[in-house]
Enzyme design. Structure first.
Site, PDB file in Angstrom:
ATOM      1  CE  LYS A  46      70.244  65.542   6.513  1.00  0.00           C
ATOM      2  NZ  LYS A  46      71.233  65.432   7.567  1.00  0.00           N
ATOM      3  CG  ASN A 105      67.310  63.586   4.113  1.00  0.00           C
ATOM      4  OD1 ASN A 105      66.527  64.470   3.771  1.00  0.00           O
ATOM      5  ND2 ASN A 105      67.513  63.262   5.375  1.00  0.00           N
ATOM      6  N   GLY A 117      76.446  64.962   9.071  1.00  0.00           N
ATOM      7  CA  GLY A 117      76.859  66.338   8.807  1.00  0.00           C
ATOM      8  C   GLY A 117      78.162  66.734   9.478  1.00  0.00           C
ATOM      9  CB  SER A 171      80.032  61.956   7.015  1.00  0.00           C
ATOM     10  OG  SER A 171      79.667  62.985   7.911  1.00  0.00           O
ATOM     11  CD  GLU A 211      69.102  66.284  10.338  1.00  0.00           C
ATOM     12  OE1 GLU A 211      68.280  66.488   9.425  1.00  0.00           O
ATOM     13  OE2 GLU A 211      70.321  66.107  10.118  1.00  0.00           O
ATOM     14  CD  GLU A 230      70.745  58.893   8.201  1.00  0.00           C
ATOM     15  OE1 GLU A 230      71.215  59.100   7.080  1.00  0.00           O
ATOM     16  OE2 GLU A 230      70.037  59.707   8.800  1.00  0.00           O
ATOM     17  CG  HIS A 288      66.666  62.122   9.608  1.00  0.00           C
ATOM     18  ND1 HIS A 288      67.426  62.991  10.375  1.00  0.00           N
ATOM     19  CD2 HIS A 288      67.456  61.741   8.581  1.00  0.00           C
ATOM     20  CE1 HIS A 288      68.621  63.125   9.816  1.00  0.00           C
ATOM     21  NE2 HIS A 288      68.665  62.381   8.726  1.00  0.00           N
TER      22      HIS A 288
HETATM   23  P1  13P Z   1      75.143  63.857   5.778  1.00  0.00           P
HETATM   24  O1  13P Z   1      75.374  62.966   4.593  1.00  0.00           O
HETATM   25  O2  13P Z   1      75.132  65.319   5.432  1.00  0.00           O
HETATM   26  O3  13P Z   1      76.048  63.514   6.914  1.00  0.00           O
HETATM   27  O4  13P Z   1      73.645  63.563   6.293  1.00  0.00           O
HETATM   28  C1  13P Z   1      73.270  62.262   6.530  1.00  0.00           C
HETATM   29  C2  13P Z   1      71.817  62.208   6.751  1.00  0.00           C
HETATM   30  O5  13P Z   1      71.310  62.660   7.771  1.00  0.00           O
HETATM   31  C3  13P Z   1      70.988  61.634   5.690  1.00  0.00           C
HETATM   32  O6  13P Z   1      69.687  61.400   6.139  1.00  0.00           O
END
Ligand code: 13P
Length: 253
Positions: free
Chosen positions: A11, A9, A173, A213, A98, A167, A96
């Site tokens: 983003k 992903n 992150g 992560s 976010e 997640e 997601h």
């Molecule tokens: P990270 O791997 O950067 O923690 O992000 C995870 C994520 O949100 C994948 O959709």
């Protein structure tokens, strides 16, 4: 029976040249990863670039990071599932955290999006997960169960047509991943809820990923767990070397 997945992903990252460089590096290193399905989810603007550079989804499948629930019409700024299909997408990430937390997407909207994606013949990757406060309040299992119940309500889905990603928001992150035991516990609960909401066949066929992560140094531990079928990878998927190394671990996990 459930082929493991390594899903990148990206983003809101990368431009055209960075994407072409990633794909060159990926293709140079990724031969022989047959035990896992690798999927790349770039921003919408780069899907055509990926399609041009890598014709066959067998080499690297593609997904989008979101879509709208209507097929077409006066919805300024939105992108529909049929548009994504035309660009060679097989998957669409839906819900997601976010999008839930920054864009204010709610469970009903996520439910409508899931229906639209399935209707179009694409496979949704539904993201669920609790915040840190919810985990500290010992509400994680209830929160995730609620998300599943509301998001999956009224869905007509065949075995293999749905992917779920657990997640935990606090792990995204932050460099702090869920322990493999905690991830396994939650993912086993998700599978058992699928059994209750649908049936055993669907629950056994649904790939459930962990995200938050994921890196080279924790992927093997996570993948050793019986219910974890792969990873949704953010930061560590932006470099081809690290994405390929994680995909290899997932393939052999
Ligand atoms: P990270 O791997 O950067 O923690 O992000 C995870 C994520 O949100 C994948 O959709």
């Amino acid at each position: 029976m459930r082929k493991p997945m390594a899903v990148a992903n990206w983003k809101m990252n990368k431009n055209g040249e960075e994407t072409r460089q990633f794909l060159r590096d990926y293709m140079a290193q990724a031969s022989g990863i047959t035990g896992a399905e690798a999927v790349i989810c770039p921003p919408f603007t780069l899907l055509a670039t990926v399609q041009q550079e890598i014709g066959s989804p067998a080499a690297l499948a593609r997904g989008a990071q979101n879509c709208f629930w209507e097929d077409k019409g006066a919805y300024t700024g939105e992108i529909s599932a049929p548009m994504l299909k035309e660009l060679g997408c097989s998957y669409v990430i839906i819900g997601h955290s976010e999008r839930r937390l920054i864009m204010g997407e709610n469970d009903e909207q996520i439910n409508r999006k899931l229906k639209a994606v399935l209707q179009c013949g694409l496979v949704p990757i539904l993201c669920v997960g609790e915040t840190l406060q919810q985990r500290e309040n010992k509400a994680a299992l209830t929160v995730v169960k609620n998300q599943l119940d509301k998001n999956l309500q009224g869905l007509h889905v065949q075995p293999g047509q749905l992917v779920i990603a657990y997640e935990p928001v606090w792990a995204i992150g932050t460099g702090v991943n869920a322990s493999s035991d905690d991830a396994q516990e939650m993912i086993a609960c998700i599978r058992s809820r699928l059994r209750e909401l649908f049936n055993d066949e669907l629950a056994s066929a649904t790939r459930i990923l962990y995200g938050g992560s994921v890196r080279e140094d924790n992927a093997a531990d996570l993948m050793a767990k019986p219910d974890i079928d792969g990873a949704l990878i953010g930061g560590a998927s932006l470099e081809a070397d690290s994405f390929v190394r994680i995909a290899r671990i997932i393939a052999h996990g």
